[in-house]
Design a protein around this motif. Structure first.
Motif, mmCIF file in Angstrom:
data_model
loop_
_atom_site.group_PDB
_atom_site.id
_atom_site.type_symbol
_atom_site.label_atom_id
_atom_site.label_comp_id
_atom_site.label_asym_id
_atom_site.label_seq_id
_atom_site.Cartn_x
_atom_site.Cartn_y
_atom_site.Cartn_z
ATOM 1 N N UNK A 18 5.406 -9.291 -8.810
ATOM 2 C CA UNK A 18 5.870 -9.674 -7.345
ATOM 3 C C UNK A 18 6.731 -8.816 -6.565
ATOM 4 N N UNK A 19 7.780 -8.361 -7.348
ATOM 5 C CA UNK A 19 8.612 -7.274 -6.792
ATOM 6 C C UNK A 19 7.919 -6.335 -6.317
ATOM 7 N N UNK A 20 6.792 -5.742 -6.944
ATOM 8 C CA UNK A 20 6.260 -4.437 -6.869
ATOM 9 C C UNK A 20 5.140 -4.378 -5.769
ATOM 10 N N UNK A 21 4.608 -5.615 -5.562
ATOM 11 C CA UNK A 21 3.412 -5.611 -4.784
ATOM 12 C C UNK A 21 3.612 -5.237 -3.368
ATOM 13 N N UNK A 22 3.265 -4.327 -2.719
ATOM 14 C CA UNK A 22 3.462 -3.975 -1.332
ATOM 15 C C UNK A 22 2.944 -4.754 -0.285
ATOM 16 N N UNK A 23 2.103 -5.781 -0.584
ATOM 17 C CA UNK A 23 1.408 -6.545 0.680
ATOM 18 C C UNK A 23 1.735 -8.120 0.224
ATOM 19 N N UNK A 36 -3.993 -12.967 -4.749
ATOM 20 C CA UNK A 36 -4.886 -13.502 -3.802
ATOM 21 C C UNK A 36 -5.943 -12.110 -3.388
ATOM 22 N N UNK A 37 -7.315 -12.637 -3.812
ATOM 23 C CA UNK A 37 -8.048 -11.310 -3.743
ATOM 24 C C UNK A 37 -8.355 -10.912 -2.339
ATOM 25 N N UNK A 38 -8.076 -11.721 -1.403
ATOM 26 C CA UNK A 38 -8.388 -11.313 0.119
ATOM 27 C C UNK A 38 -7.204 -10.285 0.624
ATOM 28 N N UNK A 39 -6.204 -10.364 0.093
ATOM 29 C CA UNK A 39 -5.149 -9.688 0.448
ATOM 30 C C UNK A 39 -4.847 -8.315 -0.290
ATOM 31 N N UNK A 40 -5.090 -8.448 -1.741
ATOM 32 C CA UNK A 40 -4.744 -7.238 -2.714
ATOM 33 C C UNK A 40 -5.570 -6.098 -2.038
ATOM 34 N N UNK A 41 -4.747 -5.000 -2.001
ATOM 35 C CA UNK A 41 -5.193 -3.776 -1.704
ATOM 36 C C UNK A 41 -5.733 -2.630 -2.779
ATOM 37 N N UNK A 42 -5.690 -3.226 -3.909
ATOM 38 C CA UNK A 42 -6.141 -2.329 -5.220
ATOM 39 C C UNK A 42 -5.302 -1.213 -5.307
ATOM 40 N N UNK A 43 -4.013 -1.593 -5.032
ATOM 41 C CA UNK A 43 -3.022 -0.095 -5.550
ATOM 42 C C UNK A 43 -2.698 0.075 -7.104
#
Length: 77
Positions: A18-23, A36-43
């Motif tokens: 959670x802390x690492x996710x940029x979106x 959330x697969x609709x928000x994930x940017x696959x980073x």
């Protein structure tokens, strides 16, 4: 394509992802975190920091963990 959190997260909930996710696409549920697969940017940032190795790219989720693809999607419906 998105990343998927699988069974090793159940009951673990460390939270580094959670802390690492940029979106901010990772949300805490009752027993685990969900992406959330609709928000994930696959980073891949979340996968790299998961202490229990519960996060996979959707196309690499192990066969025995496939149900978690739908569980992550359903959490956000």
């Amino acid at each position: 394509m998105a990343f998927v959190i699988t069974s090793p997260c159940v009951g673990e909930k460390s939270g580094e992802c959670v802390e690492t996710c940029p979106v901010d696409c990772i949300v805490e549920g009752d027993d685990m975190f969900y992406i959330d697969p609709d928000i994930c940017i696959d980073c891949g940032a979340c996968e790299a920091v998961c202490p229990v190795e519960a996060i996979y790219p959707e196309e690499e989720v192990p066969e025995e963990e496939q149900q978690y693809i739908q569980l992550n999607k359903d959490f956000f419906k």
